[in-house]
Design a protein around this motif. Structure first.
Motif, short mmCIF file in Angstrom:
data_model
loop_
_atom_site.label_atom_id
_atom_site.label_comp_id
_atom_site.label_asym_id
_atom_site.label_seq_id
_atom_site.Cartn_x
_atom_site.Cartn_y
_atom_site.Cartn_z
N GLY A 33 53.20 25.42 34.14
CA GLY A 33 52.02 26.27 34.06
C GLY A 33 52.33 27.70 34.42
O GLY A 33 51.75 28.63 33.86
N GLY A 34 53.26 27.91 35.36
CA GLY A 34 53.71 29.25 35.66
C GLY A 34 54.44 29.86 34.47
O GLY A 34 54.33 31.06 34.20
N ASN A 35 55.17 29.01 33.75
CA ASN A 35 55.80 29.47 32.51
C ASN A 35 54.76 29.95 31.52
O ASN A 35 54.89 31.03 30.93
CB ASN A 35 56.62 28.31 31.92
CG ASN A 35 57.07 28.56 30.49
OD1 ASN A 35 56.33 28.26 29.55
ND2 ASN A 35 58.27 29.08 30.31
N LEU A 36 53.70 29.18 31.32
CA LEU A 36 52.67 29.55 30.35
C LEU A 36 51.94 30.82 30.79
O LEU A 36 51.61 31.68 29.95
CB LEU A 36 51.69 28.40 30.16
CG LEU A 36 52.29 27.13 29.54
CD1 LEU A 36 51.25 26.02 29.51
CD2 LEU A 36 52.83 27.40 28.14
N ALA A 37 51.69 30.96 32.09
CA ALA A 37 51.06 32.19 32.58
C ALA A 37 51.96 33.40 32.33
O ALA A 37 51.48 34.47 31.93
CB ALA A 37 50.76 32.07 34.08
N ALA A 38 53.27 33.22 32.52
CA ALA A 38 54.20 34.31 32.25
C ALA A 38 54.25 34.64 30.77
O ALA A 38 54.32 35.81 30.38
CB ALA A 38 55.59 33.95 32.76
N VAL A 39 54.20 33.62 29.92
CA VAL A 39 54.18 33.83 28.48
C VAL A 39 52.95 34.64 28.08
O VAL A 39 53.03 35.58 27.28
CB VAL A 39 54.23 32.48 27.73
CG1 VAL A 39 53.89 32.66 26.25
CG2 VAL A 39 55.60 31.84 27.89
N VAL A 40 51.80 34.29 28.64
CA VAL A 40 50.58 35.05 28.35
C VAL A 40 50.73 36.49 28.83
O VAL A 40 50.34 37.44 28.14
CB VAL A 40 49.35 34.38 28.99
CG1 VAL A 40 48.11 35.27 28.87
CG2 VAL A 40 49.09 33.03 28.33
N GLY A 41 51.32 36.68 30.02
CA GLY A 41 51.53 38.03 30.52
C GLY A 41 52.40 38.87 29.62
O GLY A 41 52.23 40.09 29.52
N VAL A 42 53.35 38.23 28.93
CA VAL A 42 54.23 38.93 28.02
C VAL A 42 53.56 39.20 26.67
O VAL A 42 53.72 40.28 26.09
CB VAL A 42 55.53 38.12 27.80
CG1 VAL A 42 56.35 38.68 26.65
CG2 VAL A 42 56.37 38.09 29.07
N MET A 43 52.79 38.22 26.18
CA MET A 43 52.35 38.24 24.79
C MET A 43 50.92 38.72 24.57
O MET A 43 50.56 39.12 23.46
CB MET A 43 52.51 36.85 24.18
CG MET A 43 53.94 36.32 24.21
SD MET A 43 54.12 34.72 23.39
CE MET A 43 53.78 35.18 21.69
N ALA A 44 50.07 38.65 25.59
CA ALA A 44 48.66 38.97 25.38
C ALA A 44 48.47 40.42 24.98
O ALA A 44 49.11 41.33 25.52
CB ALA A 44 47.87 38.66 26.64
N GLU A 45 47.56 40.64 24.04
CA GLU A 45 47.25 42.01 23.61
C GLU A 45 46.60 42.79 24.73
O GLU A 45 46.89 43.96 24.94
CB GLU A 45 46.34 41.95 22.39
CG GLU A 45 46.01 43.32 21.81
CD GLU A 45 45.19 43.25 20.54
OE1 GLU A 45 44.61 44.28 20.15
OE2 GLU A 45 45.10 42.16 19.94
N ARG A 46 45.71 42.14 25.45
CA ARG A 46 45.07 42.75 26.62
C ARG A 46 45.77 42.19 27.85
O ARG A 46 45.60 41.02 28.18
CB ARG A 46 43.57 42.43 26.61
CG ARG A 46 42.72 43.17 27.67
CD ARG A 46 42.83 42.53 29.02
NE ARG A 46 41.76 42.92 29.92
CZ ARG A 46 41.75 42.65 31.21
NH1 ARG A 46 42.76 42.00 31.77
NH2 ARG A 46 40.73 43.02 31.97
N THR A 47 46.56 42.99 28.52
CA THR A 47 47.36 42.53 29.65
C THR A 47 46.46 42.01 30.77
O THR A 47 45.47 42.65 31.13
CB THR A 47 48.21 43.69 30.20
OG1 THR A 47 49.02 44.20 29.15
CG2 THR A 47 49.11 43.21 31.34
N PRO A 48 46.78 40.85 31.34
CA PRO A 48 46.03 40.39 32.52
C PRO A 48 46.11 41.41 33.65
O PRO A 48 46.99 42.27 33.68
CB PRO A 48 46.73 39.08 32.89
CG PRO A 48 47.42 38.64 31.64
CD PRO A 48 47.82 39.90 30.92
N ASP A 49 45.19 41.30 34.59
CA ASP A 49 45.15 42.23 35.71
C ASP A 49 46.06 41.81 36.86
O ASP A 49 46.35 42.62 37.74
CB ASP A 49 43.71 42.36 36.21
CG ASP A 49 42.80 42.94 35.15
OD1 ASP A 49 42.85 44.16 34.93
OD2 ASP A 49 42.07 42.16 34.51
#
Length: 334
Positions: free
Chosen positions: A181-197
């Motif tokens: 799940g930490g992997n998936l959160a990191a993937v989202v942090g890398v790939m998301a158009e709107r960066t998480p906060d």
């Protein structure tokens, strides 16, 4: 009964478990050594191996032993996060417009679900004063890569677009998770158009392409084994795709846009070195990152907080970092 056994005085537990365990300049926490002994007495159970169904039942059974909820009530409801099932946690008395954590459970992308990580989601919701959206992403081998990463991104994008409906502040949305799940959160942090906060990463898997020293040091006898990691990897992703940034975010070309991060590793964890390598790359890219090695703990400690002691201390520290990062961090995004 399990929690009662862990309440025994430290000298009694030391007498039971024997000499301290030391490796790589670290000493395993007494409570961890005690837990490993109890697991051995129950029967040497692998986290993975055998059939997928048996592995899933084994994790669910283990988490049932640890069932406990924080004193403050937390209500939950089902959410359809853009076609991805999810569960929203809302602590009693938390006002609308709170920060939101989009959480991805661990389990090697093969096992685990909303229920196995219910306890840690409740704890983070209460102690970080946030709503938590726990994501029930598709699991391998029925749905191999890239299904999990696609679901992770869809659920995050849903949270951003529907923050008000979720009772959340659209300018204070974090991603987080443990292990896979930490992997998936990191993937989202890398790939998301709107960066998480903010990103809250517990012992994340960040690079499936190589073996690091911690995997050799701690690949046997400390809950998550090297054999487990091979079993999970083979069911999740073919070898020829393991260098994709959506599998191994450590290998992303540019990490400069990654959100501020609290990253916790465990000293006696095969994943320790790749998690810390990811934190180092974030620092090099100019990302604010707090790396915390819980050197006396092992993989999976986030789910073990009901046992108290060092387990709860470590998760409490992470909850405090999440609360600070979301309540005191930047409140606007372009």
């Amino acid at each position: 009964m399990l929690r009662g056994v862990f309440a025994l005085p430290a000298p009694v537990k030391r007498l039971i478990v024997g000499n301290p365990v030391r490796r790589d300049g670290q000493e395993l926490a007494l409570d961890v050594q005690f837990l490993l002994l109890m697991m051995r007495l129950e029967g040497e159970r692998r986290l993975a191996g055998g059939t997928v169904d048996a592995a899933r039942r084994g994790l669910a059974r283990g988490q049932a032993y640890l069932a406990k909820v924080p004193a403050r009530p937390v209500k939950t409801r089902k959410v359809d996060a853009g076609g991805v099932p999810a569960r929203l946690y809302e602590p009693k008395g938390l006002k609308d417009g709170s920060p939101l954590l989009v959480f991805y459970h661990g389990g090697g992308w093969v096992i685990g679900d909303l229920d196995t990580h219910d306890g840690v989601c409740r704890y983070l919701a209460v102690h970080a004063e946030v709503r938590v959206l726990s994501v029930d992403y598709r699991l391998a081998p029925e749905h191999p890569y890239p299904a999990a990463s696609e679901d992770a991104l869809v659920a995050y994008e849903y949270a951003v677009a529907n923050a008000a409906e979720l009772g959340a502040d659209p300018q204070a949305i974090a991603v987080g998770g443990d292990s896979a799940g930490g992997n998936l959160a990191a993937v989202v942090g890398v790939m998301a158009e709107r960066t998480p906060d903010f990103a809250l990463l517990f012992y994340p898997a960040t690079d499936m392409s190589v073996r690091r020293r911690s995997r050799e040091l701690f690949g046997e006898g400390f809950y998550l084994t090297d054999d487990d990691m091979v079993w999970f990897s083979d069911r999740y992703c073919p070898e020829e795709r393991r260098a994709d940034p959506a599998v191994s975010p450590l290998l992303a070309e540019d990490l400069g846009g990654f959100p501020p991060t609290y990253l916790a590793t465990a000293g006696f964890d095969p994943l320790r070195d790749e998690g810390e390598a990811f934190a180092e790359r974030l620092k090099e890219a100019g990302v604010p990152v707090a790396l915390r090695r819980q050197e006396d703990l092992l993989h999976g400690f986030a789910n073990m907080w009901p046992l108290g002691g060092r387990f709860r201390e470590a998760v409490s520290e992470a909850a405090g970092a999440l609360r600070t990062g979301l309540y005191a961090g930047p409140r606007s995004k372009t």
